[in-house]
Enzyme design. Structure first.
Site, PDB file in Angstrom:
ATOM      1  N   ARG A  21       0.833  -1.209   0.000  1.00  0.00           N
ATOM      2  CA  ARG A  21       0.000   0.000   0.000  1.00  0.00           C
ATOM      3  C   ARG A  21       0.870   1.262   0.000  1.00  0.00           C
ATOM      4  O   ARG A  21       0.567   2.236  -0.696  1.00  0.00           O
ATOM      5  CB  ARG A  21      -0.940   0.021   1.213  1.00  0.00           C
ATOM      6  CG  ARG A  21      -2.010  -1.064   1.150  1.00  0.00           C
ATOM      7  CD  ARG A  21      -2.854  -1.099   2.397  1.00  0.00           C
ATOM      8  NE  ARG A  21      -1.998  -1.341   3.550  1.00  0.00           N
ATOM      9  CZ  ARG A  21      -2.298  -0.978   4.800  1.00  0.00           C
ATOM     10  NH1 ARG A  21      -3.416  -0.359   5.069  1.00  0.00           N
ATOM     11  NH2 ARG A  21      -1.468  -1.244   5.794  1.00  0.00           N
ATOM     12  N   ASN A  40      -6.036  -2.801   2.464  1.00  0.00           N
ATOM     13  CA  ASN A  40      -5.942  -4.246   2.644  1.00  0.00           C
ATOM     14  C   ASN A  40      -7.335  -4.820   2.833  1.00  0.00           C
ATOM     15  O   ASN A  40      -8.127  -4.290   3.615  1.00  0.00           O
ATOM     16  CB  ASN A  40      -5.099  -4.590   3.876  1.00  0.00           C
ATOM     17  CG  ASN A  40      -3.616  -4.483   3.636  1.00  0.00           C
ATOM     18  OD1 ASN A  40      -3.158  -4.451   2.499  1.00  0.00           O
ATOM     19  ND2 ASN A  40      -2.853  -4.438   4.708  1.00  0.00           N
TER      20      ASN A  40
END
Length: 93
Positions: A21, A40
């Site tokens: 990320r 996520n």
């Protein structure tokens, strides 16, 4: 002039716990002009939502599908839509 679009991508593979990320956000900021987030998911995937110029979103998608990502990407599923707005910058969620 490039049209603005919304890209929603689901990235599967070993993409959690490897900084995926963070690197996705860094790439979006490097491309410039993109807003959205990387998140996520409970099933091990990462969801990426990006809005901005089509060329920028295509560049981010190319990176997501490429070999320069952290971890291991086994596949990316994407959908394209019209922008909805409401994002300030590119966030990690």
């Amino acid at each position: 002039m490039s049209e603005d679009v919304r890209l929603v991508a689901w990235v599967r593979g070993r993409v959690q716990g490897v900084g995926f990320r963070w690197f996705t956000r860094a790439k979006a900021l490097e491309i410039g002009g993109l807003s959205g987030f990387a998140l996520n998911l409970g099933d091990g995937r990462v969801q990426v939502v990006a809005e901005g110029a089509r060329l920028g979103c295509e560049g981010l998608l190319d990176w997501l599908q490429g070999d320069d990502t952290p971890g291991r990407v086994d596949g990316v599923t994407e959908i394209w839509d019209t922008p909805r707005g409401g994002y300030e910058g590119f966030a990690i969620r």
